[in-house]
Design an enzyme around this catalytic site. Sequence first.
Site: not given
Length: 450
Positions: A80-82
Amino acid sequence: STTSTANDTSTEGDETQKRSKRKLAVYMAYVGARYLGLQINPGVPTVEGELQKALAAAGLVGPGNADDLKKIKWQRCARTDKGVSAAGNVASCKLLVTDDLDQHVREANEQLPDDIRIHGLYRVTGSFNAKDSCDGRTYEYSLPTFVFAPADIVEPCTWLPDGPGGDESIAAISRKYLADREKEFEGVATADIPFAPLKATWSLAPEDLEYFRKQLLQYLGTHNFHNFTARLKYTDRSANRYITSFTCSEPFQAFGIEYVRCIVKGQSFLLHQIRKMIAMAVLCTRDRAPEGVIPALFRAPSQRLPKIPGLGLMLQQVHYDSYSRGRGRDRPPLDFLDARRAMESFRDTRIYDNIARTEKLGAVTQQWIGILRQCHVMDYADILQQAEASIGRVPVKLEATKKKEKADNEKRDEGSNVKVETAEQASTATPAVDTGAAESVQSTEGGVAQ
């Protein structure tokens, strides 16, 4: 004195049960707000950075392996991203454990910050890989319904600069605005924070909701999502992704905001794919775009699409049905039902609260609407023209691609009766529906970060 068993690989002493190095699935959850993504990145706060420290402090990783997750064969399922949260992500690794896995969970959680939790540890086969053994991922997006409101009744974000400006300057201004508001409302319950993003009373009309749902259904099946990510060309085979279900709940109130929840399930997702899919479905609904814009984006060689803020995105669940029926059939099934109550509690009290609180304090979606209006006007006619001009050039149907898909399917999940469709089959078949996700919108992106 010490005790020993045939499986022991290390001795801990008389006060502690002896531990063995075992392959495990780590079922975990986290609020993404404070972290620059899941994946460990030296010098910046990440979820894996906190997990690495906690596992070592709890004695689950030996001193010689505590400095590098690769040494314990760490493999995440969905990166998962920021800012993106997860209610149920999984990593596979080798840990030093006794038979009392629940006790190890408690010890590890004592070492973790309260925005990260391990829900459970599960014995898996030696060949299990959290990413490669996964059949699919289910993501949920909490979407404030005022994104569908006419642009002229959305309150302007007066603290932002006029005109396009630079992305970094806008991001810095937004961070400062949020930090100032967090100080101002420290200790105030999320539901009690005032929030008025619109100049007039408005709510999502049933016909708008139905139109939006029809846009989401156009993503089902196997398509070329090169326009819904970054740095992939129209001819890049890796842009093909298979979406099995995409549903949207009825509107509901939470913490003083009207939301709908979008739930999407697919085999895996590209960078920013879900955020761009939802953004385009929102714009097509709000603008009543010409028929066929979303399918045209699968064929148009190059289009720059907006992405909706990452705040509302949450990895709901990852799925291991084929593993549980095949190689892992002699182990407990990886359905995580025993941890469901802990997952739902963390999701409801931590993730949903953070999404609403940050929305209220930072006006995140309100800013996105304003910036979109200034900087990103969609040219729907150009999309349709590009797609029309590309007819006849269909790289995803090349014979070499079809042969590669067939070979991949034959190798995948040997010993299992589950068959993965090729792109050609999936695009003509009726996609399977994730009935659990469709029925329970309160409980809900893989492969790559969003």
